[in-house]
Motif scaffolding. Structure first.
Motif, PDB file in Angstrom:
ATOM      1  N   ASP A   1      -0.509 -24.560 -22.591  1.00  0.00           N
ATOM      2  CA  ASP A   1      -1.597 -25.462 -23.410  1.00  0.00           C
ATOM      3  C   ASP A   1      -3.209 -25.338 -23.257  1.00  0.00           C
ATOM      4  OD1 ASP A   1      -0.285 -27.699 -23.105  1.00  0.00           O
ATOM      5  OD2 ASP A   1      -1.884 -28.560 -23.860  1.00  0.00           O
TER       6      ASP A   1
ATOM      7  N   ILE B   1      -4.730 -22.900 -21.140  1.00  0.00           N
ATOM      8  CA  ILE B   1      -4.917 -21.924 -21.561  1.00  0.00           C
ATOM      9  C   ILE B   1      -5.576 -22.100 -23.202  1.00  0.00           C
ATOM     10  CG2 ILE B   1      -4.829 -19.275 -21.803  1.00  0.00           C
ATOM     11  CD1 ILE B   1      -4.344 -20.186 -19.018  1.00  0.00           C
ATOM     12  N   ASP B   2      -4.622 -22.399 -23.920  1.00  0.00           N
ATOM     13  CA  ASP B   2      -5.358 -22.086 -25.587  1.00  0.00           C
ATOM     14  C   ASP B   2      -6.319 -22.839 -25.845  1.00  0.00           C
ATOM     15  OD1 ASP B   2      -3.306 -20.507 -25.909  1.00  0.00           O
ATOM     16  OD2 ASP B   2      -1.710 -22.341 -25.749  1.00  0.00           O
TER      17      ASP B   2
ATOM     18  N   LYS C   1     -10.015 -21.168 -24.691  1.00  0.00           N
ATOM     19  CA  LYS C   1     -10.617 -20.064 -24.814  1.00  0.00           C
ATOM     20  C   LYS C   1     -10.982 -18.990 -25.638  1.00  0.00           C
ATOM     21  CE  LYS C   1      -8.227 -19.926 -29.873  1.00  0.00           C
ATOM     22  NZ  LYS C   1      -8.598 -22.247 -29.467  1.00  0.00           N
TER      23      LYS C   1
ATOM     24  N   SER D   1     -12.886 -17.828 -22.100  1.00  0.00           N
ATOM     25  CA  SER D   1     -12.092 -16.816 -21.707  1.00  0.00           C
ATOM     26  C   SER D   1     -12.806 -15.459 -20.625  1.00  0.00           C
ATOM     27  CB  SER D   1     -11.288 -15.359 -22.837  1.00  0.00           C
ATOM     28  OG  SER D   1     -10.485 -16.485 -23.307  1.00  0.00           O
TER      29      SER D   1
ATOM     30  N   VAL E   1      -0.127 -17.390 -17.265  1.00  0.00           N
ATOM     31  CA  VAL E   1      -0.314 -17.467 -18.629  1.00  0.00           C
ATOM     32  C   VAL E   1       1.781 -17.236 -19.502  1.00  0.00           C
ATOM     33  CG1 VAL E   1      -2.471 -17.193 -18.726  1.00  0.00           C
ATOM     34  CG2 VAL E   1      -0.675 -15.047 -18.859  1.00  0.00           C
ATOM     35  N   SER E   2       1.445 -17.037 -20.805  1.00  0.00           N
ATOM     36  CA  SER E   2       2.118 -16.175 -21.508  1.00  0.00           C
ATOM     37  C   SER E   2       1.866 -14.603 -21.840  1.00  0.00           C
ATOM     38  CB  SER E   2       2.550 -16.902 -22.570  1.00  0.00           C
ATOM     39  OG  SER E   2       1.839 -17.428 -23.203  1.00  0.00           O
TER      40      SER E   2
ATOM     41  N   GLN F   1      -0.469 -15.410 -24.408  1.00  0.00           N
ATOM     42  CA  GLN F   1      -1.720 -15.580 -24.546  1.00  0.00           C
ATOM     43  C   GLN F   1      -2.580 -14.128 -23.390  1.00  0.00           C
ATOM     44  OE1 GLN F   1      -0.439 -19.012 -21.763  1.00  0.00           O
ATOM     45  NE2 GLN F   1      -1.074 -20.534 -23.169  1.00  0.00           N
TER      46      GLN F   1
ATOM     47  N   LYS G   1      -4.248 -12.443 -25.940  1.00  0.00           N
ATOM     48  CA  LYS G   1      -5.484 -13.298 -26.253  1.00  0.00           C
ATOM     49  C   LYS G   1      -6.095 -12.941 -25.301  1.00  0.00           C
ATOM     50  CE  LYS G   1      -3.070 -16.182 -30.113  1.00  0.00           C
ATOM     51  NZ  LYS G   1      -2.667 -17.236 -29.461  1.00  0.00           N
TER      52      LYS G   1
END
Length: 262
Positions: free
Chosen positions: A141, A143-144, A147, A150, A163-164, A167, A170
């Motif tokens: 999280d 990463i989120d 964001k 980025s 990352v997922s 992600q 995004k």
């Protein structure tokens, strides 16, 4: 189609055995890893990353946590720095001094997540990323949380994002990269996309798709069958990657790919 930039690894055939052989035997030569994460509601990812990187062989590990966790952090994490907490239970803007001090001490920083959703914490994370010039691994999280930065992340050298797939979608959208990623796309199409993306940007990407863990850096790509996504979401994949990268700082692709076999 022949993809000369794509190599496939299996547990029987490591792609870069020299990385494992070059693992430092002396703790003093195995690098210093700083781990940042946690909030008042949880620090499981921090604890997992600490124990995993220690077992993997990182030389020295120091953890930075919100000071609200002083009474709850386990004694097994024995090198801990506490920084000011905001009302949300996450790192406040006043934590930047401790974060920068950790960055000066460490060879590499792992932002492991469990960071909460505070806008104030997002700002202090972004300030740290702008100021810090060393090796940086961001995952889960965290990463989120960053964001809105980025563009800063993908333009930053010495950066690994684990990352997922959502992600990564995004991330591509946030930097206006002209390639649409879909969950239904073939593995070969994803490999081609991250190949081109990491030629455009100096960032290293690690992402799970179609039961394969894909690593991309400077246009080169590796992949490996992967059937345990929980190891990614718990943070142990990132911790191993960070430890291996300490030993081979100029070879992120090779180091991270090799860490997947450990």
């Amino acid at each position: 189609m022949d993809y000369d930039y794509w190599k496939r690894q299996s547990f029987d055939t490591p792609l870069f055995p020299d990385i494992e052989w070059s693992k430092p035997e002396q703790k003093s030569m195995a690098g210093k890893l700083g781990i940042i994460g946690g909030n008042s509601l949880g620090f499981a990812g921090v604890a997992e990353a600490y124990s995993t990187s220690l077992a993997t062989g990182a030389g020295h590990i120091r953890v930075l946590l919100p000071d609200i966790l002083k009474r709850t952090i386990p004694t097994t994490i024995n090198d801990t720095v506490f920084a000011p907490t905001n009302p949300s239970g996450s790192l406040s803007k006043n934590a930047i001094a401790e974060m920068k001090a950790l960055g000066e001490w460490a060879d590499s920083i792992l932002m492991i997540g469990d960071a909460g959703r505070s806008g104030e914490t997002a700002v202090v994370y972004e300030q740290f990323i702008q100021a810090y010039t060393g090796q940086l691994v961001v995952t889960r999280d965290a990463i989120d949380l960053v964001k809105n930065s980025s563009e800063l992340l993908v333009d930053r050298p010495h950066t690994v994002l684990i990352v997922s797939f959502a992600q990564l979608q995004k991330l591509f959208q946030a930097v206006y990269y002209p390639k649409v990623l879909t969950f239904s796309m073939q593995l070969t199409n994803l490999v081609e996309a991250v190949h081109k993306f990491t030629i455009t940007y100096p960032v290293t990407l690690v992402v799970l798709h179609k039961d394969h863990l894909v690593v991309a850096s400077h246009g080169a790509v590796t992949s490996q069958l992967w059937n345990n996504p929980m190891l990614i979401w718990r943070g142990s994949v990132a911790a191993k990657a960070a430890a291996y990268w300490l030993w081979s700082p100029n070879r992120p692709l090779e180091a991270i790919t090799s860490s997947l076999l450990s």
